[in-house]
Design a protein around this motif. Structure first.
Motif, PDB file in Angstrom:
ATOM      1  N   TYR A   7       0.842  -1.196   0.000  1.00 15.67           N
ATOM      2  CA  TYR A   7       0.000   0.000   0.000  1.00 15.67           C
ATOM      3  C   TYR A   7       0.876   1.245   0.000  1.00 15.67           C
ATOM      4  N   ASP A   8       1.865   1.276   0.891  1.00 15.20           N
ATOM      5  CA  ASP A   8       2.742   2.442   0.976  1.00 15.20           C
ATOM      6  C   ASP A   8       3.623   2.579  -0.254  1.00 15.20           C
ATOM      7  N   VAL A   9       4.000   1.458  -0.869  1.00 18.01           N
ATOM      8  CA  VAL A   9       4.787   1.518  -2.100  1.00 18.01           C
ATOM      9  C   VAL A   9       3.973   2.170  -3.213  1.00 18.01           C
ATOM     10  N   MET A  10       2.705   1.759  -3.361  1.00 17.46           N
ATOM     11  CA  MET A  10       1.843   2.358  -4.385  1.00 17.46           C
ATOM     12  C   MET A  10       1.657   3.849  -4.135  1.00 17.46           C
ATOM     13  N   GLU A  11       1.429   4.219  -2.899  1.00 13.89           N
ATOM     14  CA  GLU A  11       1.238   5.629  -2.570  1.00 13.89           C
ATOM     15  C   GLU A  11       2.515   6.421  -2.823  1.00 13.89           C
ATOM     16  N   THR A  12       3.667   5.806  -2.573  1.00 12.60           N
ATOM     17  CA  THR A  12       4.952   6.469  -2.831  1.00 12.60           C
ATOM     18  C   THR A  12       5.142   6.708  -4.330  1.00 12.60           C
ATOM     19  N   VAL A  13       4.811   5.701  -5.145  1.00 12.08           N
ATOM     20  CA  VAL A  13       4.916   5.842  -6.596  1.00 12.08           C
ATOM     21  C   VAL A  13       3.991   6.947  -7.091  1.00 12.08           C
ATOM     22  N   ARG A 143     -10.043   4.163   3.500  1.00  8.93           N
ATOM     23  CA  ARG A 143      -8.739   4.542   4.057  1.00  8.93           C
ATOM     24  C   ARG A 143      -8.879   5.588   5.165  1.00  8.93           C
ATOM     25  N   ASP A 144     -10.022   6.303   5.179  1.00  7.79           N
ATOM     26  CA  ASP A 144     -10.236   7.372   6.158  1.00  7.79           C
ATOM     27  C   ASP A 144     -11.090   6.927   7.341  1.00  7.79           C
ATOM     28  N   ILE A 145     -11.434   5.645   7.403  1.00 14.77           N
ATOM     29  CA  ILE A 145     -12.288   5.136   8.475  1.00 14.77           C
ATOM     30  C   ILE A 145     -11.427   4.364   9.476  1.00 14.77           C
ATOM     31  N   PRO A 146     -11.331   4.820  10.713  1.00 11.51           N
ATOM     32  CA  PRO A 146     -10.495   4.134  11.708  1.00 11.51           C
ATOM     33  C   PRO A 146     -10.908   2.673  11.885  1.00 11.51           C
ATOM     34  N   VAL A 147      -9.943   1.843  12.224  1.00 15.66           N
ATOM     35  CA  VAL A 147     -10.203   0.427  12.444  1.00 15.66           C
ATOM     36  C   VAL A 147     -11.239   0.231  13.548  1.00 15.66           C
ATOM     37  N   SER A 148     -11.285   1.164  14.482  1.00 13.08           N
ATOM     38  CA  SER A 148     -12.225   1.065  15.608  1.00 13.08           C
ATOM     39  C   SER A 148     -13.677   1.102  15.165  1.00 13.08           C
ATOM     40  N   VAL A 239      -4.119  -0.299   4.946  1.00 14.26           N
ATOM     41  CA  VAL A 239      -3.899   1.132   4.773  1.00 14.26           C
ATOM     42  C   VAL A 239      -2.622   1.543   5.500  1.00 14.26           C
ATOM     43  N   GLY A 240      -1.822   2.381   4.845  1.00 12.99           N
ATOM     44  CA  GLY A 240      -0.563   2.838   5.423  1.00 12.99           C
ATOM     45  C   GLY A 240      -0.746   3.902   6.492  1.00 12.99           C
ATOM     46  N   PHE A 241       0.361   4.367   7.008  1.00 12.59           N
ATOM     47  CA  PHE A 241       0.355   5.284   8.152  1.00 12.59           C
ATOM     48  C   PHE A 241      -0.124   6.693   7.796  1.00 12.59           C
ATOM     49  N   LYS A 242      -0.248   6.997   6.522  1.00 11.91           N
ATOM     50  CA  LYS A 242      -0.601   8.358   6.101  1.00 11.91           C
ATOM     51  C   LYS A 242      -2.053   8.719   6.395  1.00 11.91           C
ATOM     52  N   TYR A 243      -2.928   7.698   6.506  1.00  9.31           N
ATOM     53  CA  TYR A 243      -4.361   7.965   6.610  1.00  9.31           C
ATOM     54  C   TYR A 243      -4.947   7.502   7.945  1.00  9.31           C
ATOM     55  N   LYS A 244      -6.148   7.999   8.245  1.00  5.57           N
ATOM     56  CA  LYS A 244      -6.805   7.681   9.520  1.00  5.57           C
ATOM     57  C   LYS A 244      -7.129   6.199   9.647  1.00  5.57           C
ATOM     58  N   GLY A 245      -7.327   5.543   8.538  1.00  2.00           N
ATOM     59  CA  GLY A 245      -7.686   4.124   8.570  1.00  2.00           C
ATOM     60  C   GLY A 245      -6.481   3.204   8.629  1.00  2.00           C
ATOM     61  N   VAL A 246      -5.357   3.695   9.127  1.00  2.00           N
ATOM     62  CA  VAL A 246      -4.125   2.909   9.160  1.00  2.00           C
ATOM     63  C   VAL A 246      -4.394   1.521   9.742  1.00  2.00           C
ATOM     64  N   GLY A 247      -3.931   0.507   9.031  1.00  2.77           N
ATOM     65  CA  GLY A 247      -4.104  -0.870   9.479  1.00  2.77           C
ATOM     66  C   GLY A 247      -5.360  -1.545   8.964  1.00  2.77           C
ATOM     67  N   ARG A 248      -6.303  -0.794   8.412  1.00  2.49           N
ATOM     68  CA  ARG A 248      -7.540  -1.396   7.915  1.00  2.49           C
ATOM     69  C   ARG A 248      -7.260  -2.176   6.635  1.00  2.49           C
ATOM     70  N   LEU A 249      -7.840  -3.360   6.535  1.00  2.00           N
ATOM     71  CA  LEU A 249      -7.718  -4.160   5.315  1.00  2.00           C
ATOM     72  C   LEU A 249      -8.658  -3.606   4.247  1.00  2.00           C
ATOM     73  N   VAL A 250      -8.102  -3.308   3.054  1.00  2.00           N
ATOM     74  CA  VAL A 250      -8.885  -2.696   1.984  1.00  2.00           C
ATOM     75  C   VAL A 250      -8.497  -3.289   0.636  1.00  2.00           C
ATOM     76  N   TYR A 251      -9.386  -3.074  -0.327  1.00  5.73           N
ATOM     77  CA  TYR A 251      -9.055  -3.262  -1.733  1.00  5.73           C
ATOM     78  C   TYR A 251      -8.731  -1.858  -2.228  1.00  5.73           C
ATOM     79  N   PRO A 252      -7.437  -1.520  -2.403  1.00  4.27           N
ATOM     80  CA  PRO A 252      -7.040  -0.129  -2.656  1.00  4.27           C
ATOM     81  C   PRO A 252      -7.596   0.441  -3.954  1.00  4.27           C
ATOM     82  N   GLY A 253      -7.955   1.711  -3.889  1.00  6.32           N
ATOM     83  CA  GLY A 253      -8.453   2.392  -5.067  1.00  6.32           C
ATOM     84  C   GLY A 253      -7.432   2.426  -6.189  1.00  6.32           C
ATOM     85  N   LEU A 254      -6.151   2.619  -5.860  1.00  8.06           N
ATOM     86  CA  LEU A 254      -5.120   2.674  -6.891  1.00  8.06           C
ATOM     87  C   LEU A 254      -4.999   1.345  -7.626  1.00  8.06           C
TER      88      LEU A 254
END
Length: 422
Positions: A7-13, A143-148, A239-254
């Motif tokens: 996830y973080d690699v894609m966001e970095t690219v 990505r913006d929804i906390p795991v909680s 989700v990477g550390f950049k967003y509020k949903g860090v740690g949430r399992l997702v199918y990434p938009g990218l």
């Protein structure tokens, strides 16, 4: 960490390409080069402008851009967007036309949660506002929804729709576009058993996979060709550390966007090459055809992993809606229990995502509904997008849907005033 690193690699690219575009745009427009005109610098700046905008739009939620409309009185009325119901994974929005009496037609437009934001239905909303009180499901980027906040799958989606219908009352008319069509049908059947008086007056299903096997497409073939283990291993990330949903399992938009674009890679490459040329010639502008389309097309959102996986497994692989075996919280949802809600299906003859036959299959499942309350429409020469937002929608389908709504309207109770809540 295994699911978080990709996830973080894609966001970095993505971030790097946005930065390169901004740098090229600035370099190409550097004042010191002005005395020495060079076509290469113009092309560099143009490439940078298009590249920066492209990669920036991938993580930017588009605005609705619906600010006013001209009323029957000939005056311009401000359109105010307000949140009627707020939930962790999606809100219920109302587009209120200020200074106008509430319209008798109350419509709930159910937007897809399939990679793009609800703003994909902007033109659909705009076409309905003059004649209806329009409510829309506005799904949040995972990505913006906390795991909680917990998880969200097809059953949660169904319960959200049931709650929205219950809130709007029995006079509401539901229009579900594409992906949510089977779940809107399930939500209506759920209410038919749990709270019959909360059912909507009518349900219009547009281009949805009620029975994906009725007319196979590339989408259905993909669903059958992969195992759930393969999907979880290759499509799901944290989700990477950049967003509020860090740690949430997702199918990434990218990742979804990469799949979308690979299906028509030559067409997209040509479109971007032509746009770079237009920018270099000074013929492009913010709201030209290219930018208007790609600003929306490139804006993608992460889907909760459990929603994506349960959609593939239960809607496509097991075809639970088509087999009438869908359950919510362990309770069977019998579509045959729908007996008082008029149902109409709309399909496009050239729809290559939900091919003709997939959506109209809903009518065979409605065994308890009189034939007089069932309707279907096949729009010739229309593709998937055209049946809800293109010329076919504006000129042919929209009038038919409004007629269907009028033919199956219920008067709201005098004590009710749902519009005041918005």
């Amino acid at each position: 960490m295994r699911f978080m690193i990709p996830y973080d690699v894609m966001e970095t690219v993505r971030n790097t390409n946005q930065w390169l575009g901004a740098s090229a745009k600035t370099l190409g427009a550097y004042p010191m080069f002005a005395p020495f005109p060079n076509p290469a610098l113009s092309w560099l700046a143009a490439w940078g402008e298009v590249t920066e905008r492209t990669f920036d739009r991938m993580v930017t939620k588009p605005g609705w851009g619906i600010r006013s409309m001209t009323g029957e009185d000939g005056k311009d009325h401000v359109v105010q967007k307000s949140v009627v119901m707020e939930r962790p994974f999606g809100d219920l929005l109302h587009f209120d036309v200020l200074g106008r009496k509430p319209k008798p037609r109350k419509v709930l437009l159910v937007a897809p949660m399939s990679g793009h934001y609800a703003t994909l239905l902007r033109s659909t909303v705009m076409s309905l506002i003059p004649d209806c009180e329009v409510y829309v499901t506005d799904w949040h980027n995972a990505r913006d929804i906390p795991v909680s906040a917990g998880t969200f799958d097809v059953e949660d989606y169904t319960l959200y729709l049931a709650d929205f219908m219950r809130h709007l009352g029995p006079e509401v008319h539901v229009i579900a576009v594409c992906q949510p069509a089977p779940l809107a049908l399930a939500a209506t059947a759920y209410l038919a058993e749990e709270e019959p008086e909360a059912q909507p007056a009518s349900l219009t299903l547009i281009g949805g996979p009620i029975d994906p096997n009725a007319a196979p497409t590339e989408v259905t073939d993909f669903g059958h060709s992969v195992t759930m283990g393969m999907l979880e291993e290759t499509m799901i990330q944290r989700v990477g550390f950049k967003y509020k949903g860090v740690g949430r399992l997702v199918y990434p938009g990218l990742l979804q966007l990469a799949s979308f674009m690979s299906m028509n890679s030559e067409r997209h490459a040509s479109a971007f090459t032509n746009q770079i040329s237009a920018v270099a010639r000074g013929e492009a502008h913010d709201f030209d055809k290219h930018n208007s389309f790609y600003d929306e097309y490139l804006a993608v959102m992460d889907m909760p992993a459990e929603f994506y996986l349960s959609t593939v497994d239960r809607i496509f692989k097991k075809a639970e809606i088509a087999a009438n075996t869908f359950t919510v919280r362990g309770k069977p949802v019998d579509i045959g229990k729908i007996t008082t809600v008029a149902v109409k299906t709309v399909e496009g003859a050239k729809d290559d995502i939900s091919a003709p036959g997939q959506c109209v299959a809903a009518l065979d499942l409605l065994t308890g509904l009189p034939a007089s309350m069932k309707a279907s429409h096949l729009e010739p020469d229309a593709g998937h997008y055209g049946i809800f937002a293109g010329k076919s929608w504006r000129n042919n389908i929209r009038p038919l849907v409004l007629d269907f709504i009028d033919s199956n309207s219920r008067k709201a109770p005098k004590a009710a005033n749902t519009n005041s809540a918005a």
